[in-house]
Design an enzyme around this catalytic site. Structure first.
Site, mmCIF file in Angstrom:
data_model
loop_
_atom_site.group_PDB
_atom_site.id
_atom_site.type_symbol
_atom_site.label_atom_id
_atom_site.label_comp_id
_atom_site.label_asym_id
_atom_site.label_seq_id
_atom_site.Cartn_x
_atom_site.Cartn_y
_atom_site.Cartn_z
ATOM 1 N N GLY A 249 0.809 -1.214 0.000
ATOM 2 C CA GLY A 249 0.000 0.000 0.000
ATOM 3 C C GLY A 249 0.841 1.261 0.000
ATOM 4 N N ASP A 250 1.965 1.218 0.706
ATOM 5 C CA ASP A 250 2.882 2.364 0.737
ATOM 6 C C ASP A 250 3.442 2.644 -0.658
ATOM 7 O OD1 ASP A 250 2.443 1.959 3.445
ATOM 8 O OD2 ASP A 250 4.347 0.926 3.735
ATOM 9 N N ALA A 251 3.810 1.567 -1.365
ATOM 10 C CA ALA A 251 4.329 1.701 -2.724
ATOM 11 C C ALA A 251 3.280 2.284 -3.654
ATOM 12 C CB ALA A 251 4.807 0.352 -3.237
#
Length: 304
Positions: A249-251
């Protein structure tokens, strides 16, 4: 400039087992890896891999904080302006034996002087900058700190992005972010009702009524859903073998912001976002440009 604020950084310790865990005797890992963690830091690393500059703001302390700092130095497009604290950052353990277990700790107490030091780095914000608040709050940080950040961002005419799992609806009303990025579980927690793929569009609409301009909902292997002032889109990702969901999700969020900042094209940014998330689940580290582009042409974006 893109600023990533990591509220509770960590060292992620990943352990892989070929046999199921058992409660008697010793469980011997077949594979171990250690990574600097924290949503905003992961995002800045992804941006650097795409050749995009960002500034890391985080609270770093102790031997774990030193390790995180050393890891950040390996990324040439990151400027680290983190605040020093006395307590060490937390160590989170991820265990996989066919299933995946995430064992997180609360982390250090963040004193008032450290909070004010981090805020001071936002005094130079200008219109066109992006500020990403990422991760669950550390001890000593409450909604007041989020409001202080949002005040500085909004007064400067910059854009606020929130990816904080403990965010409340009233926080969105106050902060008026440009974008939030929940997953299904986080959206359910935010609305205090079950959100599924079948009712996610209605759920996102409820959230949009509370202040955010846009919502990027990530749904793992099923892709994602986007709604807001930039348009409404259904996002489909290819089926790929999953090694680790940690940081996907961060990516996805970082790739969206980095691409949208440079292109102003929401559809292109969403395609890069889904490609970055797809690449991320196929490895234990932050994906590079080539890995992301390997999935790019398999992403399907439909305007609805």
């Amino acid at each position: 400039m893109i600023y990533t604020i990591t509220l509770n950084p960590a060292v992620d310790y990943l352990m892989g087992f070929s046999d199921p865990l058992h409660s008697e005797g010793v469980n011997l890992a077949d594979h171990v890896s250690v990574h600097a963690g924290g949503k905003g830091i992961n995002g800045s690393m992804l941006l650097s891999n795409l050749g995009i500059h960002s500034t890391v703001l985080a609270f770093l302390g102790g031997f774990t904080g030193s390790y995180i700092e050393e890891q950040i130095k390996a990324y040439p497009f990151i400027e680290n302006q983190s605040t020093k604290i006395s307590e060490p950052n937390r160590i989170n353990v991820k265990v996989r034996d066919g299933s995946e277990y995430v064992l997180n700790t609360k982390g250090p107490e963040i004193p008032e002087e450290a909070r004010q030091d981090l805020l001071s780095h936002l005094d130079s914000l200008k219109e066109g900058d992006y500020v990403m608040i990422c991760g669950r709050a550390a001890n000593g940080i409450d909604s007041t700190f989020l409001y202080e950040i949002s005040d500085r961002v909004n007064e400067a005419g910059a854009r606020l992005i929130m990816d904080t799992a403990d965010c409340r609806l009233e926080d969105l009303v106050y902060c008026s972010p440009f974008l939030i990025k929940p997953n299904l579980e986080e959206l359910s927690e935010l609305l205090k009702e079950e959100v599924t793929m079948q009712n996610c569009a209605a759920a996102v609409e409820k959230v949009l009524q509370k202040g955010p301009e846009n919502v990027l909902l990530t749904m793992g292997a099923e892709g994602g859903y986007f709604d807001g002032k930039l348009g409404r889109f259904v996002l489909k990702s290819p089926k790929v073998p999953v090694i680790s969901t940690n940081g996907a999700g961060d990516a996805a969020l970082a790739a969206f912001i980095g691409t949208y900042q440079s292109s102003g094209n929401a559809e292109e940014a969403l395609k890069m976002s889904m490609a970055a998330g797809t690449a991320s689940v196929q490895m234990e580290s932050v994906p590079g440009y080539q890995a992301i582009m390997a999935s790019y042409n398999e992403i399907r974006i439909s305007r609805v």
